[in-house]
Design a protein around this motif. Structure first.
Motif, PDB file in Angstrom:
ATOM      1  N   ILE A 162       0.826  -1.205   0.000  1.00 41.72           N
ATOM      2  CA  ILE A 162       0.000   0.000   0.000  1.00 41.72           C
ATOM      3  C   ILE A 162       0.860   1.256   0.000  1.00 41.72           C
ATOM      4  N   VAL A 163       1.874   1.275   0.844  1.00 41.61           N
ATOM      5  CA  VAL A 163       2.730   2.459   0.952  1.00 41.61           C
ATOM      6  C   VAL A 163       3.839   2.428  -0.089  1.00 41.61           C
ATOM      7  N   GLY A 164       4.416   1.251  -0.297  1.00 40.82           N
ATOM      8  CA  GLY A 164       5.576   1.144  -1.171  1.00 40.82           C
ATOM      9  C   GLY A 164       5.279   1.395  -2.633  1.00 40.82           C
ATOM     10  N   MET A 165       4.113   0.960  -3.112  1.00 37.23           N
ATOM     11  CA  MET A 165       3.820   1.100  -4.537  1.00 37.23           C
ATOM     12  C   MET A 165       3.757   2.560  -4.986  1.00 37.23           C
ATOM     13  N   PRO A 166       2.987   3.434  -4.299  1.00 41.44           N
ATOM     14  CA  PRO A 166       2.991   4.854  -4.716  1.00 41.44           C
ATOM     15  C   PRO A 166       4.374   5.489  -4.611  1.00 41.44           C
ATOM     16  N   VAL A 167       5.140   5.098  -3.583  1.00 42.70           N
ATOM     17  CA  VAL A 167       6.487   5.647  -3.427  1.00 42.70           C
ATOM     18  C   VAL A 167       7.377   5.211  -4.584  1.00 42.70           C
ATOM     19  N   MET A 168       7.264   3.934  -4.995  1.00 42.29           N
ATOM     20  CA  MET A 168       8.072   3.459  -6.115  1.00 42.29           C
ATOM     21  C   MET A 168       7.679   4.145  -7.413  1.00 42.29           C
ATOM     22  N   ILE A 169       6.390   4.413  -7.582  1.00 41.00           N
ATOM     23  CA  ILE A 169       5.939   5.157  -8.761  1.00 41.00           C
ATOM     24  C   ILE A 169       6.600   6.535  -8.792  1.00 41.00           C
ATOM     25  N   LEU A 170       6.624   7.186  -7.623  1.00 39.21           N
ATOM     26  CA  LEU A 170       7.274   8.495  -7.522  1.00 39.21           C
ATOM     27  C   LEU A 170       8.764   8.393  -7.820  1.00 39.21           C
ATOM     28  N   PHE A 171       9.407   7.344  -7.318  1.00 41.66           N
ATOM     29  CA  PHE A 171      10.842   7.177  -7.540  1.00 41.66           C
ATOM     30  C   PHE A 171      11.159   6.992  -9.026  1.00 41.66           C
ATOM     31  N   PHE A 172      10.325   6.239  -9.731  1.00 37.57           N
ATOM     32  CA  PHE A 172      10.567   6.039 -11.164  1.00 37.57           C
ATOM     33  C   PHE A 172      10.373   7.332 -11.951  1.00 37.57           C
ATOM     34  N   ALA A 173       9.463   8.163 -11.478  1.00 38.61           N
ATOM     35  CA  ALA A 173       9.235   9.443 -12.150  1.00 38.61           C
ATOM     36  C   ALA A 173      10.250  10.503 -11.731  1.00 38.61           C
ATOM     37  N   ALA A 174      10.933  10.278 -10.602  1.00 39.16           N
ATOM     38  CA  ALA A 174      11.821  11.282 -10.014  1.00 39.16           C
ATOM     39  C   ALA A 174      12.954  11.753 -10.921  1.00 39.16           C
ATOM     40  N   PRO A 175      13.654  10.874 -11.675  1.00 35.47           N
ATOM     41  CA  PRO A 175      14.753  11.367 -12.505  1.00 35.47           C
ATOM     42  C   PRO A 175      14.350  12.486 -13.456  1.00 35.47           C
ATOM     43  N   ALA A 176      13.219  12.309 -14.136  1.00 38.00           N
ATOM     44  CA  ALA A 176      12.761  13.345 -15.061  1.00 38.00           C
ATOM     45  C   ALA A 176      12.350  14.611 -14.313  1.00 38.00           C
ATOM     46  N   LEU A 177      11.680  14.441 -13.168  1.00 36.81           N
ATOM     47  CA  LEU A 177      11.256  15.602 -12.379  1.00 36.81           C
ATOM     48  C   LEU A 177      12.461  16.362 -11.839  1.00 36.81           C
ATOM     49  N   MET A 178      13.462  15.649 -11.360  1.00 37.52           N
ATOM     50  CA  MET A 178      14.663  16.290 -10.837  1.00 37.52           C
ATOM     51  C   MET A 178      15.404  17.062 -11.928  1.00 37.52           C
ATOM     52  N   GLU A 179      15.507  16.442 -13.086  1.00 37.12           N
ATOM     53  CA  GLU A 179      16.270  17.059 -14.171  1.00 37.12           C
ATOM     54  C   GLU A 179      15.592  18.315 -14.701  1.00 37.12           C
ATOM     55  N   LYS A 180      14.275  18.316 -14.723  1.00 32.62           N
ATOM     56  CA  LYS A 180      13.544  19.425 -15.342  1.00 32.62           C
ATOM     57  C   LYS A 180      13.196  20.541 -14.360  1.00 32.62           C
TER      58      LYS A 180
END
Length: 389
Positions: A162-180
């Protein structure tokens, strides 16, 4: 939940259709931001929860049991230690040990409140430490070692999803968000250059056209499977039951790294592409098992404990790494390696085109896996002593 499609051939048809669609959908700007790996997971969640595929079948366990070890070996078969100085860099070491410290520290502090209020709470704390420093497989291993009840084990796994899945989704999206993000780069200006991420001509980007032959693939599979069989026999013969599974991965990793130093093995091509494909098969089955309706009824206190551990340790990890001016690529991959595993960390790196860091993420996960059981059980008994359980 029973699915419309239940036969093995039908399920594999769905899985490979999902993978093919995920690659094809990378032409869409928004979906490209998510990456093919996250796209497959989300597809799996949707198909499972609308009843197209079952939420669980023995096939999923088989995929996890047989594919994941092969993937670990494949990803390491081009690891040339003579060129892997980045694994011993200041940033990778600080981020790795920061991850270990932050998860343990936050769990102990949070456990002082949550553990007395939850049945077998100190054991759950140890399970969370193990799984968020050494990978998801450690949760069950530590739970077995601490002899938790089946109910506690089920609730802890549910909370992790329940907690880990949304966090992992955020982590996978994080590289693009960090770069931009201009704001993020202003406040965290420490990162690798584009050329440092991509590497030289020897570093191939996953999913890009590359030169490899069917002979390369045959050799790679033969080597990886041989390593897995030998490692499995060694772990079965040497280690106690509670450590056989995690130590199997450690032995596989060690043997793969040793084999990878053979000049002929280093010339083989296609291991990362093949590893990604097999990983996506496994991650598709992970998506299938996320039964939203079941998890919604899980114990709220355990879920809250899990959320505090993941979110708290991640925020503290970010703070420590920012203070030490660690490049954010290492910061992100180390926490993914801890919370998920090395394969997921490597997938995050490959999805972000951080080609030189794919092996860094994988090795971080391998090292964390070696440590996770020890720190998990250690924290459990420390917390037991502190709360007088």
């Amino acid at each position: 939940m029973q699915g419309l499609i239940q036969s093995p051939e039908g399920l594999f048809m769905v899985i490979f259709l999902m993978i093919a669609a995920a690659f094809q959908l990378q032409k869409v700007k928004f979906i490209k931001t998510l990456g093919p790996v996250l796209t497959v997971i989300l597809m799996g969640i949707v198909l499972s929860n609308i009843g197209v595929v079952p939420a669980y079948t023995e096939i999923y366990s088989g995929v996890s049991q047989y594919l994941v070890p092969v993937v670990v070996s494949l990803y390491l078969l081009n690891l040339d230690l003579k060129k892997a100085k980045i694994l011993l860099s200041r940033d990778s070491l600080i981020s790795f040990f920061s991850m270990l410290f932050c998860v343990c520290f936050v769990t102990v502090i949070a456990g002082l409140y949550f553990a007395p209020r939850i049945a077998e709470g100190w054991k759950i704390a140890g399970m969370f430490v193990g799984t968020y420093t050494g990978g998801s497989s450690q949760l069950t291993a530590i739970g077995t070692g601490l002899e938790v009840s089946s109910t506690t084990l089920a609730i802890a796994n549910a909370a992790d999803y329940i907690v880990g899945m949304p966090v992992m989704i955020l982590f996978f999206a994080a590289p693009a968000l960090m770069e931009k993000s201009k704001w993020f780069n202003k406040h965290w200006p420490y990162h690798l250059t584009e050329s440092e991420r991509l590497g030289n001509a020897d570093h191939k980007t996953l999913m890009d056209p590359m030169e490899w032959s069917i002979k390369d693939i045959a050799y790679l599979l033969a080597i990886a499977l041989t390593v897995v069989v030998i490692s499995t026999n060694i772990s079965q013969a040497i280690f106690p039951e509670s450590l056989k599974s995690p130590m199997r991965i450690i032995v596989i990793s060690t043997l793969s790294i040793l084999v990878a130093q053979i000049p002929g093995v280093q010339k083989l091509r296609g291991n990362q592409d093949l590893g990604l494909l097999l990983s996506m098969v496994f991650l598709a089955t992970i998506g299938f098992q996320v039964n939203i309706a079941f998890f919604a009824g899980s114990a709220a206190m355990v879920i809250a404990f899990c959320a505090v551990v993941i979110i708290g340790s991640t925020l503290l990890h970010l703070l420590v790494n920012r203070v030490f001016k660690v490049k954010y690529e290492f910061t992100l991959l180390s926490i993914i390696a801890g919370i998920a595993d090395g394969t997921t960390s490597a997938l995050a790196a490959s999805g972000a085109n951080w080609n030189t860091l794919i092996q860094v993420g994988l090795v971080m996960g391998v090292l964390a896996g070696a440590i996770g059981n020890y720190v998990g059980i250690g924290v459990a008994f420390l917390l037991k002593m502190l709360i007088g359980a």
